[in-house]
Design an enzyme around this catalytic site. Structure first.
Site, PDB file in Angstrom:
ATOM      1  NE  ARG A 269      -8.695   6.702 -16.647  1.00  0.00           N
ATOM      2  CZ  ARG A 269      -9.914   6.069 -15.539  1.00  0.00           C
ATOM      3  NH1 ARG A 269     -10.573   4.937 -15.278  1.00  0.00           N
ATOM      4  NH2 ARG A 269     -10.629   7.717 -15.115  1.00  0.00           N
ATOM      5  CG  HIS A 273     -12.748   3.621 -18.772  1.00  0.00           C
ATOM      6  ND1 HIS A 273     -11.610   2.106 -18.145  1.00  0.00           N
ATOM      7  CD2 HIS A 273     -13.033   3.049 -19.357  1.00  0.00           C
ATOM      8  CE1 HIS A 273     -12.036   1.264 -18.759  1.00  0.00           C
ATOM      9  NE2 HIS A 273     -13.470   1.449 -19.686  1.00  0.00           N
ATOM     10  CE1 TYR A 282     -13.265   7.911 -12.290  1.00  0.00           C
ATOM     11  CE2 TYR A 282     -15.061   8.398 -14.445  1.00  0.00           C
ATOM     12  CZ  TYR A 282     -13.759   8.432 -14.393  1.00  0.00           C
ATOM     13  OH  TYR A 282     -12.381   7.691 -15.050  1.00  0.00           O
TER      14      TYR A 282
END
Ligand SMILES: Cc1ncc(C[n+]2csc(CCOP(=O)(O)OP(=O)(O)O)c2C)c(N)n1
Length: 378
Positions: A269, A273, A282
């Site tokens: 990805r 998100h 992160y």
């Protein structure tokens, strides 16, 4: 991991999948024999360029306050265009909220996706006509819906008759994070027990929001289903040909009555998100850069260059078409009138539902407080 196209575009021979791509010599519901012909490869390239442009435009529209949210599929184009084209017309697909390339391959206009993310539509296409279920955000729910549908197909007698035009299978799409949901395991049980014609397809994009796949599983995800007796493979999800061959082969086994299959497509990805997430919290930019070098669109272009089947004019034409699509999306959303709020109570259920009716009445009473001579003020 099965890979047919390397990051530099070089094709590696694979006896089984090369035969799947070469086809059976007969055109079946529009899918001609050679799924890897230069013409088709250029088509996949165009599809990926188009859907990436739509995706980037949707992110901009969210930033302009025009969409409530957007879940980008950037980087997952091959995993989605390949899977979408691998399914035959009569197959039923059950997507998540990030399946924009699959939707494109099934003939769903990107406008319909943007309407959903604007919050003015529950779906926007006819799931029966396009054989594609509405997007579902409830993680893992795609699996039991798919198995139930697949068991229905068995009862309809459209599995294992040997007719490729009518025998049908279901493609259940879900993410690596969703695979931890109990209902995915329960679906494996039912699918295996009843040999349902379903293919479970996970795009392992490495992250479930901020949780890496290594926290979801101690073994490659593809191994999971084997405990249920469901054959599985792991493919390179940034390789459109590997995805296409793997999904086509699994769907054809399922439609032939050979039971369920599981495919894990390794991809990434590339965006956050959703537009509500900040991936830099992160994961490292080094990781993003490494995956950027495996870009699925670039890979197919390099392959086409090696075959001498792409030129600057074609690339430019795709880019221009993609730009036009982005502009159309921009104007479509900006020029869209706000719907009458009362419309949100329509189409919640097929039949009238007492709770929805009560809420509709409540809302009308509420809106009536603002009535003026000019109108309802809604
Ligand atoms: C049942 C359920 N639990 C939690 C959520 C909240 N949620 C939305 S997306 C997401 C992560 C999903 O990750 P993954 O399945 O890997 O798919 P991806 O978003 O990476 O495509 C979570 C936890 C949800 N939508 N549904």
């Amino acid at each position: 991991m099965i890979q047919l196209l390397g990051p530099d575009g070089t094709r590696t021979p694979h006896e089984e999948f090369d035969a799947v791509l070469a086809g059976d010599g007969a055109a079946v519901n529009g899918a001609g024999a050679d799924l890897a012909s230069p013409e088709r490869l250029r088509g996949y390239y165009r599809d990926m360029v188009m859907i990436r442009a739509a995706d980037l435009e949707a992110t901009s529209l969210q930033r302009q306050g025009q969409l409530g949210l957007w879940a980008s599929a950037l980087g997952q184009e091959a995993a989605q265009i390949g899977a979408g084209h691998a399914a035959r017309t009569q197959d039923y697909l059950v997507p998540t909220y990030r399946e924009h390339g699959v939707a494109w391959a099934r003939g769903i206009e990107p406008m319909r996706l943007l309407e959903m993310y604007r919050g003015i539509s529950h779906c926007g296409w006819d799931p029966y006509e396009l054989r594609t279920h509405p997007y579902m955000i409830v993680l893992g729910s795609q699996a039991p819906h798919s198995v139930g549908y697949a068991m229905g197909l068995q009862r309809d007698g459209v599995v294992g008759t040997g007719d490729l035009e009518t025998d049908t299978a279901v493609l259940a799409l879900f993410g690596d994070g969703a695979s931890s949901e109990g209902e995915v395991s329960e679906s494996f049980t039912f699918a295996a027990s009843f040999q349902a014609p379903v293919v479970f397809y996970t795009q392992n994009n490495q992250w479930a929001i901020s949780v890496p796949t290594s926290v979801q599983t101690r073994v490659p995800l593809a191994q999971r289903s084997r405990g249920w007796g469901i054959p599985s493979i792991r493919v390179d999800g940034n390789d459109v040909l590997a995805v296409l061959a793997a999904v086509r082969s699994a769907m054809d086994s399922a439609r032939a009555g050979q039971g369920p299959r599981f495919i894990e497509a390794m991809t990434y990805r590339m965006a956050a998100h959703t537009t509500s997430d900040d991936a830099s919290r992160y994961r490292s930019s080094q990781e993003e850069q490494e995956w950027g070098e495996k870009d699925p669109i670039l890979r197919l272009r390099l392959h086409l260059e090696q075959l001498d089947q792409i030129d600057e004019d074609f690339v430019k034409a795709c880019d221009e078409e993609a730009h036009d699509l982005a502009m159309r999306l921009h104007h479509f959303i900006h020029d869209m009138p706000d719907p009458d709020p009362i419309a949100m109570f329509d189409h919640v259920y097929t039949e009238p539902h007492p709770v929805v009716e009560r809420e509709r009445e409540q809302y009308l009473r509420y809106a009536a407080q603002f009535e003026t001579d000019e109108g309802t003020g809604r």
